[in-house]
Write an enzyme that holds these catalytic residues in place. Structure first.
Site, PDB file in Angstrom:
ATOM      1  N   ASP A   1       0.847  -1.197   0.000  1.00  0.00           N
ATOM      2  CA  ASP A   1       0.000   0.000   0.000  1.00  0.00           C
ATOM      3  C   ASP A   1       0.879   1.243   0.000  1.00  0.00           C
ATOM      4  OD1 ASP A   1      -2.436  -1.430  -0.020  1.00  0.00           O
ATOM      5  OD2 ASP A   1      -2.287  -1.779   2.131  1.00  0.00           O
TER       6      ASP A   1
ATOM      7  N   LYS B   1       0.522  -7.726  -3.277  1.00  0.00           N
ATOM      8  CA  LYS B   1      -0.816  -7.196  -3.560  1.00  0.00           C
ATOM      9  C   LYS B   1      -0.704  -5.735  -4.002  1.00  0.00           C
ATOM     10  CE  LYS B   1      -4.104  -5.909  -0.427  1.00  0.00           C
ATOM     11  NZ  LYS B   1      -4.922  -4.724  -0.790  1.00  0.00           N
TER      12      LYS B   1
ATOM     13  N   ASP C   1      -5.812  -6.064  -6.549  1.00  0.00           N
ATOM     14  CA  ASP C   1      -6.974  -5.890  -5.663  1.00  0.00           C
ATOM     15  C   ASP C   1      -7.754  -4.655  -6.098  1.00  0.00           C
ATOM     16  OD1 ASP C   1      -8.690  -5.789  -3.480  1.00  0.00           O
ATOM     17  OD2 ASP C   1      -7.155  -5.110  -2.077  1.00  0.00           O
ATOM     18  N   LEU C   2      -8.540  -4.783  -7.177  1.00  0.00           N
ATOM     19  CA  LEU C   2      -9.290  -3.630  -7.697  1.00  0.00           C
ATOM     20  C   LEU C   2     -10.790  -3.731  -7.415  1.00  0.00           C
ATOM     21  CD1 LEU C   2      -7.476  -3.007 -11.121  1.00  0.00           C
ATOM     22  CD2 LEU C   2      -7.029  -1.951  -8.897  1.00  0.00           C
ATOM     23  N   LYS C   3     -11.245  -4.858  -6.881  1.00  0.00           N
ATOM     24  CA  LYS C   3     -12.636  -5.022  -6.404  1.00  0.00           C
ATOM     25  C   LYS C   3     -13.664  -4.494  -7.407  1.00  0.00           C
ATOM     26  CE  LYS C   3     -11.492  -4.712  -1.457  1.00  0.00           C
ATOM     27  NZ  LYS C   3     -10.115  -4.178  -1.443  1.00  0.00           N
ATOM     28  N   LEU C   4     -13.719  -5.096  -8.588  1.00  0.00           N
ATOM     29  CA  LEU C   4     -14.647  -4.611  -9.616  1.00  0.00           C
ATOM     30  C   LEU C   4     -16.106  -4.833  -9.207  1.00  0.00           C
ATOM     31  CD1 LEU C   4     -11.880  -4.966 -11.157  1.00  0.00           C
ATOM     32  CD2 LEU C   4     -13.265  -5.251 -13.202  1.00  0.00           C
ATOM     33  N   HIS C   5     -16.976  -3.892  -9.615  1.00  0.00           N
ATOM     34  CA  HIS C   5     -18.412  -3.980  -9.334  1.00  0.00           C
ATOM     35  C   HIS C   5     -19.116  -3.054 -10.314  1.00  0.00           C
ATOM     36  CE1 HIS C   5     -21.795  -3.776  -6.038  1.00  0.00           C
ATOM     37  NE2 HIS C   5     -22.234  -4.185  -7.211  1.00  0.00           N
ATOM     38  N   ASP C   6     -19.743  -3.636 -11.339  1.00  0.00           N
ATOM     39  CA  ASP C   6     -20.452  -2.822 -12.337  1.00  0.00           C
ATOM     40  C   ASP C   6     -21.395  -3.757 -13.081  1.00  0.00           C
ATOM     41  OD1 ASP C   6     -21.155  -0.823 -14.283  1.00  0.00           O
ATOM     42  OD2 ASP C   6     -19.202   0.104 -13.997  1.00  0.00           O
TER      43      ASP C   6
ATOM     44  N   PRO D   1     -22.642  -6.476 -15.775  1.00  0.00           N
ATOM     45  CA  PRO D   1     -21.853  -7.616 -16.265  1.00  0.00           C
ATOM     46  C   PRO D   1     -21.038  -7.312 -17.518  1.00  0.00           C
ATOM     47  CG  PRO D   1     -23.996  -8.385 -15.532  1.00  0.00           C
ATOM     48  CD  PRO D   1     -24.033  -6.885 -15.443  1.00  0.00           C
TER      49      PRO D   1
ATOM     50  N   THR E   1     -14.948  -5.658   5.499  1.00  0.00           N
ATOM     51  CA  THR E   1     -14.805  -5.733   6.955  1.00  0.00           C
ATOM     52  C   THR E   1     -15.034  -4.372   7.612  1.00  0.00           C
ATOM     53  OG1 THR E   1     -12.434  -5.603   6.580  1.00  0.00           O
ATOM     54  CG2 THR E   1     -13.314  -7.765   7.126  1.00  0.00           C
TER      55      THR E   1
ATOM     56  N   ARG F   1      -1.950  -9.674  12.376  1.00  0.00           N
ATOM     57  CA  ARG F   1      -1.009  -8.945  13.238  1.00  0.00           C
ATOM     58  C   ARG F   1      -0.171  -9.946  14.021  1.00  0.00           C
ATOM     59  NH1 ARG F   1      -2.316  -5.727  10.251  1.00  0.00           N
ATOM     60  NH2 ARG F   1      -3.185  -3.656  10.538  1.00  0.00           N
TER      61      ARG F   1
ATOM     62  N   GLN G   1      -7.511  -2.056  12.151  1.00  0.00           N
ATOM     63  CA  GLN G   1      -8.169  -3.360  12.015  1.00  0.00           C
ATOM     64  C   GLN G   1      -8.805  -3.717  13.355  1.00  0.00           C
ATOM     65  OE1 GLN G   1      -8.631  -4.804   9.253  1.00  0.00           O
ATOM     66  NE2 GLN G   1      -6.850  -4.802   7.913  1.00  0.00           N
TER      67      GLN G   1
ATOM     68  N   ARG H   1       0.897  -3.491   6.923  1.00  0.00           N
ATOM     69  CA  ARG H   1       1.769  -2.730   7.815  1.00  0.00           C
ATOM     70  C   ARG H   1       2.688  -3.545   8.721  1.00  0.00           C
ATOM     71  NH1 ARG H   1      -3.322   0.802   9.282  1.00  0.00           N
ATOM     72  NH2 ARG H   1      -4.173  -1.227   8.637  1.00  0.00           N
TER      73      ARG H   1
HETATM   74  O1  C5P Z   1      -1.797  -3.029   6.848  1.00  0.00           O
HETATM   75  P1  C5P Z   1      -2.749  -4.169   6.942  1.00  0.00           P
HETATM   76  O2  C5P Z   1      -2.100  -5.504   7.251  1.00  0.00           O
HETATM   77  O3  C5P Z   1      -3.940  -3.881   7.807  1.00  0.00           O
HETATM   78  O4  C5P Z   1      -3.279  -4.296   5.423  1.00  0.00           O
HETATM   79  C1  C5P Z   1      -4.299  -5.194   5.050  1.00  0.00           C
HETATM   80  C2  C5P Z   1      -4.560  -5.080   3.586  1.00  0.00           C
HETATM   81  O5  C5P Z   1      -5.698  -5.879   3.270  1.00  0.00           O
HETATM   82  C3  C5P Z   1      -4.889  -3.673   3.110  1.00  0.00           C
HETATM   83  O6  C5P Z   1      -4.372  -3.552   1.769  1.00  0.00           O
HETATM   84  C4  C5P Z   1      -6.394  -3.632   3.099  1.00  0.00           C
HETATM   85  O7  C5P Z   1      -6.905  -2.753   2.134  1.00  0.00           O
HETATM   86  C5  C5P Z   1      -6.714  -5.071   2.710  1.00  0.00           C
HETATM   87  N1  C5P Z   1      -8.039  -5.537   3.102  1.00  0.00           N
HETATM   88  C6  C5P Z   1      -8.486  -5.571   4.423  1.00  0.00           C
HETATM   89  N2  C5P Z   1      -9.750  -6.046   4.719  1.00  0.00           N
HETATM   90  C7  C5P Z   1     -10.538  -6.479   3.733  1.00  0.00           C
HETATM   91  C8  C5P Z   1     -10.103  -6.462   2.408  1.00  0.00           C
HETATM   92  C9  C5P Z   1      -8.839  -5.984   2.129  1.00  0.00           C
HETATM   93  O8  C5P Z   1      -7.750  -5.199   5.324  1.00  0.00           O
HETATM   94  N3  C5P Z   1     -11.726  -6.972   4.031  1.00  0.00           N
END
Ligand code: C5P
Length: 231
Positions: free
Chosen positions: A10, A32, A59-64, A66, A119, A181, A190, A211
Site C-alpha cells: 500500500d 498485492k 486488488d481492484l474489487k470490480l463492481h459494475d 456484467p 470488513t 497482526r 483493524q 503494515r
Molecule cells: O496493513 P494491513 O495488514 O492492515 O493491510 C491489510 C490489507 O488488506 C490492506 O491492503 C487492506 O486494504 C486489505 N483488506 C483488508 N480487509 C478487507 C479487504 C482488504 O484489510 N476486508
C-alpha cells in the site's frame, strides 16, 4: 493450493514500491497491488513488478454491470496477474461475466475471488443502509456460496470465517485473509485481528499482510517471520 503470504504494497508511488521490493534480495514475495498504487501508476507498475518475478494479486474489487466487468476483466487478463477480485454483491451474472472476460484464448486465466461484505461494514450499516437482513456470518456465507456457484475460486474473508467458508464451499475454495497482526502488536485500524499462526490453524489459504511488514524496521525479517509461522 499451497499456503502463501501476500504483502499488501500500500504505497502511493512506483518509486516507493520498487524501493521496498529491492530489499527482498532472496525470495520473491507474492505482492498485492491495490487501488491507490494502480490508479497512481497504471498498468506499468504491474508489468514492472511481474518482470521482477513476483506473483501479483491485483486488488481492484470490480463492481459494475456484467458487460462492463467482462470487458474490464478481458483487459486485466492481458496483464498476466495471478489473482484478481470483484464484489460478490454484483450478482452471479456479473461474476460469470467476469470469468468469461478473464479467460484467455488459450483457456488459462488468473484466479478470481470475491469480496463478500467489506470488513469496514458493520451489521448495523448492513441492515439500516444496505437493507440486507440476516446476521453478518449468514450473509458472508451466502455471498461465498454465490461466488462458488458462479465458478469463482474463493473469497476474501477474515481468518475467523475461513473454516465456515471451507465447510460451506469445499476445501478447494480459497480463503484469502487480511487482518493479520503479530502477537502483542498494535492493531491499527483493524478490529478483528489474527496472528499468522492462528490463521494457519483456522485454515486460511493466503494471508494478506500490510503494515506488520511494510512498516517494520526490518521488512525482510518480518516477512520471514510470517512465512515461518504460516507456510
Ligand atoms: O496493513 P494491513 O495488514 O492492515 O493491510 C491489510 C490489507 O488488506 C490492506 O491492503 C487492506 O486494504 C486489505 N483488506 C483488508 N480487509 C478487507 C479487504 C482488504 O484489510 N476486508
Amino acid at each position: 493450493m499451497n499456503r502463501d503470504v501476500i504483502i499488501a504494497c500500500d504505497f502511493a508511488s512506483a518509486a516507493d514500491t520498487l524501493a521496498f521490493l529491492d530489499r527482498f534480495t532472496g525470495a520473491k514475495p507474492y505482492v498485492k497491488i491495490g487501488m491507490e498504487l494502480y490508479y497512481a501508476e497504471g498498468p506499468q507498475i504491474v508489468r514492472d513488478i511481474k518482470a521482477r518475478g513476483h506473483k501479483i494479486f491485483l486488488d481492484l474489487k470490480l463492481h459494475d454491470i456484467p458487460n462492463t466487468v467482462e470487458k474490464a476483466m478481458r483487459v486485466l487478463s492481458r496483464l498476466d496477474v495471478d489473482l484478481v477480485n470483484l464484489h460478490a454483491a454484483g450478482t452471479r451474472a456479473m461474476m460469470e461475466a467476469a470469468l468469461r472476460g478473464l479467460t484467455r484464448p488459450d483457456g488459462s486465466r488468473p484466479l478470481l475471488i470475491a469480496v463478500t461484505q467489506l470488513t469496514s461494514t458493520d451489521a448495523g450499516q448492513m441492515h439500516d443502509e444496505l437493507m440486507i437482513a440476516g446476521d453478518m456470518a449468514q450473509v458472508v456465507m451466502h455471498y461465498a456460496q454465490n461466488a462458488k456457484a458462479a465458478g469463482l475460486d474463493g473469497v476474501v474473508c477474515s481468518p475467523l470465517e475461513a473454516a465456515k467458508v471451507h465447510e460451506a464451499c469445499g476445501h478447494g475454495f480459497l480463503t484469502v485473509t487480511p487482518g493479520i497482526r503479530f502477537a502483542g502488536a498494535d492493531k491499527g485500524d483493524q478490529q478483528r485481528v489474527t496472528t499468522p499462526e492462528m490463521a494457519k490453524e483456522l485454515g486460511s489459504d493466503f494471508i494478506v499482510v500490510g503494515r506488520p511488514i511494510t512498516a517494520a524496521a526490518d521488512p525482510v525479517e518480518a516477512y520471514g517471520r510470517c512465512v515461518d509461522a504460516f507456510v
